[in-house]
Design a protein around this motif. Structure first.
Motif, PDB file in Angstrom:
ATOM      1  N   UNK A  40      48.064  11.845  -1.936  1.00  0.00           N
ATOM      2  CA  UNK A  40      48.645  11.327  -0.693  1.00  0.00           C
ATOM      3  C   UNK A  40      49.547  12.373  -0.050  1.00  0.00           C
ATOM      4  N   UNK A  41      49.392  12.529   1.245  1.00  0.00           N
ATOM      5  CA  UNK A  41      50.163  13.537   1.966  1.00  0.00           C
ATOM      6  C   UNK A  41      51.590  13.062   2.179  1.00  0.00           C
ATOM      7  N   UNK A  42      52.530  14.003   2.341  1.00  0.00           N
ATOM      8  CA  UNK A  42      53.930  13.586   2.447  1.00  0.00           C
ATOM      9  C   UNK A  42      54.254  12.983   3.807  1.00  0.00           C
ATOM     10  N   UNK A  43      55.399  12.372   3.887  1.00  0.00           N
ATOM     11  CA  UNK A  43      55.840  11.805   5.164  1.00  0.00           C
ATOM     12  C   UNK A  43      56.314  10.385   5.009  1.00  0.00           C
ATOM     13  N   UNK A  44      55.878   9.726   3.952  1.00  0.00           N
ATOM     14  CA  UNK A  44      56.267   8.330   3.785  1.00  0.00           C
ATOM     15  C   UNK A  44      56.814   8.118   2.384  1.00  0.00           C
ATOM     16  N   UNK A  53      54.236   8.820  -0.650  1.00  0.00           N
ATOM     17  CA  UNK A  53      54.310  10.253  -0.946  1.00  0.00           C
ATOM     18  C   UNK A  53      54.775  10.490  -2.377  1.00  0.00           C
ATOM     19  N   UNK A 209      55.859  19.250   5.124  1.00  0.00           N
ATOM     20  CA  UNK A 209      54.850  19.513   6.140  1.00  0.00           C
ATOM     21  C   UNK A 209      53.566  18.905   5.562  1.00  0.00           C
ATOM     22  N   UNK A 210      52.487  18.887   6.336  1.00  0.00           N
ATOM     23  CA  UNK A 210      51.256  18.356   5.741  1.00  0.00           C
ATOM     24  C   UNK A 210      50.767  19.179   4.554  1.00  0.00           C
ATOM     25  N   UNK A 212      52.922  20.587   2.090  1.00  0.00           N
ATOM     26  CA  UNK A 212      53.760  20.462   0.899  1.00  0.00           C
ATOM     27  C   UNK A 212      54.917  19.523   1.173  1.00  0.00           C
TER      28      UNK A 212
ATOM     29  N   UNK B 142      46.235   8.378   5.997  1.00  0.00           N
ATOM     30  CA  UNK B 142      46.437   9.487   5.059  1.00  0.00           C
ATOM     31  C   UNK B 142      47.840  10.056   5.167  1.00  0.00           C
ATOM     32  N   UNK B 143      48.378  10.075   6.389  1.00  0.00           N
ATOM     33  CA  UNK B 143      49.722  10.594   6.579  1.00  0.00           C
ATOM     34  C   UNK B 143      50.732   9.454   6.586  1.00  0.00           C
ATOM     35  N   UNK B 144      50.452   8.481   5.768  1.00  0.00           N
ATOM     36  CA  UNK B 144      51.435   7.452   5.479  1.00  0.00           C
ATOM     37  C   UNK B 144      52.002   6.790   6.726  1.00  0.00           C
ATOM     38  N   UNK B 146      52.295   7.589   9.737  1.00  0.00           N
ATOM     39  CA  UNK B 146      52.913   8.332  10.834  1.00  0.00           C
ATOM     40  C   UNK B 146      52.013   8.225  12.063  1.00  0.00           C
ATOM     41  N   UNK B 154      50.569  18.287  16.652  1.00  0.00           N
ATOM     42  CA  UNK B 154      51.010  19.451  15.868  1.00  0.00           C
ATOM     43  C   UNK B 154      49.806  20.297  15.464  1.00  0.00           C
ATOM     44  N   UNK B 227      49.795  28.516   5.865  1.00  0.00           N
ATOM     45  CA  UNK B 227      50.282  29.187   7.080  1.00  0.00           C
ATOM     46  C   UNK B 227      51.615  29.856   6.857  1.00  0.00           C
ATOM     47  N   UNK B 338      40.706  16.416   6.177  1.00  0.00           N
ATOM     48  CA  UNK B 338      41.509  15.486   5.376  1.00  0.00           C
ATOM     49  C   UNK B 338      41.252  14.045   5.785  1.00  0.00           C
TER      50      UNK B 338
END
Lengths: 615, 385
Positions: A40-44, A53, A209-210, A212, B142-144, B146, B154, B227, B338
């Motif tokens: 799961x990607x971070x942010x939540x 996350x 960030x998406x 890390x 996937x991005x919880x 957002x 972005x 990046x 993703x």
């Protein structure tokens, strides 16, 4: 001309000058533990939402952790049965939220009784609970309904991975966001109101960030007085688009704690991080511990895919060792017919080895053919059943060879679905096709995009399925694993084969008996002779019926590098079971691991622990 | 008399080079000016192309709405997938039949209602447009949760940072190499020309991986992935910007090298054609210098190249998607990848939507620019008018 010259100079000064003045923010490599493998990607950082996350499992804490087969306290100090219907929990006196308020029995009751029942978490807990009561600020009792004494479901929920949330904050959050705030509230640590940044854990998010997320040590963590602060100042989790990219990072020492599949891991010896890399078994095959079960799932709604003799014939047709070497570098070992790994605490204690000895299949194509000959005959290159029921689960079984006496149904050709992109599973399916084909049954692999694959098994729209999901290995319990795989309603992320089917409870009777025994196991106290008898009966039914075919224990992808941090758990240092960064079902154990790490490089002595190739 | 340049209608009060037109505007007033403005061939062309692209966008958006919904499966079912089933105390784990089915059905229904998936398809479609006009693409799974618009915005920036410089620089270099090779027919320029052709023919994902393997993994000249180095937290410091540039270099080079050949081949053949045309031969007879001849030929040879912008832009977007995944560059490609892997339908839709807009808007701008650059096309508009 002059004007444009001046503008250019100004832009250059601004463009280069401002960045030159700004100070870079650098995290020293030896201050951070980099993990990778959680999806799961971070942010939540909302433990209630979907897609929680990784860092959340270090920001908040559960009551307890599972370490091997022991319940170890995190926020909780003790848990015990007062009587068959009452559990008492004592919370540590030192346990506090980051705003200084104590973690109370009310917080625990609020989390378990109010928040979690509204979610897809701790299912069945609420149905068994009568009421909860705070006896004091730090002591609470949970009272069970009369029909659920000693319920394992309730015990499992209370001792498992449920993260406790501060009631005084989350009631406020709910008041502002409204229902269903749990699904949409991100609990974004950085921009939210400072007074809502309240948790109890040893790390809090500092950057994301998406690609890390980075957490910084909570210097005011309440556990400092109990265990001391963890040595890593930062804890990071990286995301990679491909397994290959993750493995390159691991080889270079950019990843300390890896939950990724690495092919032919003994070849990592020549890479920069090679001298520091190790696995659970100290570089010896099979390198990894047991994880979830790789299995062939038969759709029991289709005759004769429901027949135990067919399952057994296929079980004897598979060349387990060869499939393991070709598909996953020889990491995986054949699963016991009773499913639960003997490496798990319960498996070691409760596996009935007599049943295993008498029913465990092995690679023997001749025996497979002998089984088929008992129940089938060959005609025109296909096997046909000698007989069949007139109707199976409401569907008439049509005669396929009316000129032959009896009801004869052809075995195959069948399709076997598998998710596209799961390369090891895809290769295994191709090898299943090869081996099952050797005994004269045609099976065609069908590679499906994961969403389609999911839709197919949720609708029971498949014939055969390669399946590899769900817990196992060190944490697996007979009750948890069996109930997940063989009970409930198909189409609800459970009971994938439809062996037991609520619409056809008597077809077959063995499934009905299995479910009844499992419900009985739920309310049987652990460590009693009754428990052993029940578990043996369950194993016997599984071994005889083989409703799904457990092929392998998948490998538990836990590997680590001691380039910057050491004291990782291994078979020789088993203060914890093997633990991948995706072991979020047991967050307390992950927290124990991180706080046990020691700073500094420590190469693995190659002469003492050489890499031993699997083949 | 030449027709009024269309931009004069944008400033009808101006005293202009075309006195007659200005006088006309003055006499007949603003209303007539407006009518005349829309009557101008170039404006009509703009309106006609604009309408076409608008319809294309609507069609593209409609497809992005329906495609995920026509795929088998329900995103809510994906959301309800337990994290690690079968373990004690976890979602779906220690939960036999008691209480489970009812819990599942209740949560599933609540989520379907929350995401609007319980409504008929045509209502969902209307809601989709309503949300779109508000710039609301929904939450990402996937991005919880957002907002998708933020995530895609972005990623778009990262993609444009790659695509635009590559497009412009490859255009310049490709044309230069093509023209030089066509004139000299031998030597270094020819070598470079054939080299660029060779690279342009390579499968893009393969070329990106080869570059990554050779220059990053083996030679260690560039970072392999991402990046920026994860040890450096994003800020505006020079060292961070240099670090980003270092990470940028390889995906940029991979795209640039692969894109140059597309321009080179066109320019090469057009230059050969122009150099053999009558006006060049005539000038040659008159004793014009070779440099001057080359300049004239190049100017004419360039014109068809501008039409290639549309095609190259569309192709480049597709190539960037793959390049981003290979190098871990966090643009629309990585995001879409993703989104597919995690069955994040809102994010997938958002990524498609933005890609559709970028491609179509790019094409529209190219159409306009081409009209402005090439007098023959401009005349064509007028003649059609």
């Amino acid at each position: 001309m002059k004007v444009s010259w001046h503008v250019t100079v100004c832009l250059l000064v601004l463009g280069l000058g401002i960045p030159a003045m700004a100070q870079p923010v650098v995290i020293p490599r030896d201050e951070i533990v980099w993990a990778g493998g959680y999806w799961t990607l971070p942010g939540n950082w909302n433990p209630l939402g979907w897609g929680t996350a990784w860092g959340t499992f270090f920001m908040y804490e559960p009551l307890f952790a599972w370490v091997h087969d022991k319940v170890v306290g995190i926020i909780g100090e003790s848990i015990a049965w007062v009587d068959p219907w009452t559990i008492e929990i004592k919370i540590r006196d030192a346990a506090r939220w980051s705003d200084g308020k104590p973690i109370t029995a009310e917080d625990v009751i609020y989390t378990f009784d109010y928040l979690y029942p509204r979610h897809w978490k701790n299912l069945g807990y609420d149905a068994r609970r009568e009421r909860s009561e705070a006896l004091s600020e730090k002591v609470l009792r949970i009272y069970l309904k009369k029909e659920f004494p000693y319920s394992r479901v309730v015990w499992g929920a209370l001792t498992g991975g449920t993260l406790i949330l501060p009631k005084h904050i989350w009631t406020e959050i709910e008041a502002v966001h409204g229902f269903p705030y749990e699904w949409v509230y991100n609990n974004d640590w950085r921009p939210i109101k400072p007074e809502w940044r309240v948790a109890s854990g040893m790390y809090f998010p500092t950057a994301a960030t998406p690609e890390y997320e980075i957490l910084m040590r909570n210097e005011e963590w309440w556990g400092k007085a109990v265990w001391g602060l963890p040595q890593p100042k930062y804890l990071g989790h990286r995301f990679f688009a491909t397994n290959y990219a993750a493995n390159v990072a691991f080889e270079r020492g950019d990843l300390d704690w890896s939950g990724f599949y690495y092919p032919r891991i003994w070849e990592i010896a020549t890479k920069p991080a090679g001298p520091f890399v190790n696995t659970w078994t100290m570089r010896k095959p099979p390198y990894f511990a047991h994880s979830s079960v790789v299995e062939i799932v038969f759709n029991h709604n289709i005759y004769p895919l429901n027949e135990p003799w067919l399952h057994h014939a296929i079980a004897y047709a598979l060349n387990y060792r060869d499939i393991s070497i070709v598909s996953v570098s020889g990491y995986v070992e054949q699963a016991l017919v009773t499913r639960i790994s003997p490496q798990s605490a319960e498996g070691a204690k409760l596996t009935d080895w007599d049943i295993v000895k008498s029913h465990q299949p092995y690679y023997d194509p001749e025996k497979a053919i002998a089984i088929l000959e008992e129940y089938c005959f060959r005609h025109g290159g296909f096997w046909y059943t000698k007989d069949a029921p007139a109707v199976w689960r409401g569907t008439p079984v049509e005669d396929m060879l009316p000129d032959v006496p009896g009801r004869n149904v052809r075995l195959g050709p069948w399709t076997m679905i598998v998710p596209y992109g799961w390369t090891d599973s895809m290769m295994q399916t191709v090898l299943f096709q090869r081996d099952i084909g050797e005994i004269g049954i045609k099976v065609e692999p069908v590679f499906l995009e994961f969403g389609t694959y999911t839709a197919k098994f949720m609708a029971m729209d498949f014939q055969l399925m390669h399946f590899c999901m769900g817990g196992g290995g060190y944490d697996a319990t007979f009750h948890g694993n069996y109930s997940w795989n063989y009970t409930g309603t198909p189409g609800q992320w459970t009971n994938f084969s439809g062996w037991y089917h609520p619409d056809f409870p008597g077809e077959p009777p063995s499934a009905q008996e299995f479910v009844a025994l499992l419900d009985q196991l739920d309310i049987t106290a652990e460590g009693t002779p009754e428990e052993k008898v029940l578990v043996s009966k369950l194993q016997e039914i599984l071994a005889k019926e083989m409703p799904t075919l457990p092929v392998f224990y998948n490998a538990y992808w836990y590997s680590f590098s001691q380039m910057y941090w050491h004291n990782w758990p291994t078979l020789e240092n088993p203060y914890l079971q093997p633990l991948a960064p995706w072991a979020v079902a047991n967050p307390g154990a992950m927290q124990i691991l991180v706080r046990s790490l020691k700073k500094g490089a420590q190469p693995i002595p190659a002469d003492e622990y050489p890499w031993v190739p699997a083949f | 008399m030449s027709p009024t340049p269309f931009w004069l209608f944008l400033r009808p009060e101006a005293k202009t080079v075309n006195d007659a037109a200005a006088e006309k505007v003055k006499v007949r007033g603003v209303l007539h000016g407006g009518v005349a403005f829309f009557a101008h061939p170039f404006v009509r062309f703009l309106v006609s192309r604009g309408t076409f692209y608008l319809l294309a966008i609507v069609a593209g958006f409609t497809m992005t709405f329906f495609i995920p919904r026509l795929m088998p499966g329900n995103p809510v079912d994906m959301m309800l997938r337990p994290a690690q089933p079968g373990l004690p105390g976890l979602a779906g784990g220690a939960s036999p039949a008691v209480g489970r089915a009812a819990d599942f059905a209740r949560i599933r229904a609540a989520l379907e209602e929350f995401f609007g998936l319980d409504k008929p398809l045509h209502q969902q479609y209307l809601v989709f447009w309503q949300r779109l006009f508000r710039g609301d693409l929904g939450p990402s799974f996937a991005f919880s949760m957002q907002p998708v618009a933020e995530i895609v915005g972005r990623a778009l920036l990262f993609t444009l940072v790659l695509v635009v410089p590559v497009l412009l620089l490859s255009f310049y270099l490709g044309n230069y190499i093509g023209a030089s090779a066509a004139i000299s027919q031998r030597g270094v320029s020819s070598l470079v020309y054939y080299g660029s052709l060779f690279f342009a023919q390579m499968p893009f994902y393969w070329f990106a991986m080869i570059l990554s393997f050779l220059l990053a993994l083996k030679a260690g000249l560039f970072p392999f992935y991402g990046w920026h180095s994860p040890e450096l937290l994003p800020n505006w410091s020079l060292s961070f910007l240099m670090n980003v540039a270092w990470h940028y270099a390889l995906p940029f080079l991979a795209l640039l090298i692969g894109s140059i050949g597309t321009w080179t081949v066109g320019m090469w053949s057009m230059m050969l054609y122009e150099m053999r045309s009558d006006y060049i031969l005539y000038c040659q007879q008159l004793g014009f210098r070779k440099r001057t001849l080359k300049k004239y030929a190049k100017r004419n040879a360039m014109l068809p190249q501008y039409t290639g912008f549309n095609l190259v832009l569309s192709g480049l977007i597709g190539q960037t998607v793959i390049t981003e995944v290979v190098f871990g560059w966090p643009g629309l490609g990585s995001l879409g990848y993703r989104a597919i892997l995690s069955r994040d339908y809102p994010l997938l839709m958002g990524t498609f939507l933005v890609t559709v807009v970028v491609v179509l808007l790019g094409n529209f701008l190219m159409d306009i620019l081409y009209g402005l650059i090439d007098p023959r096309i401009r005349t064509g508009y007028v003649e059609r008018g």
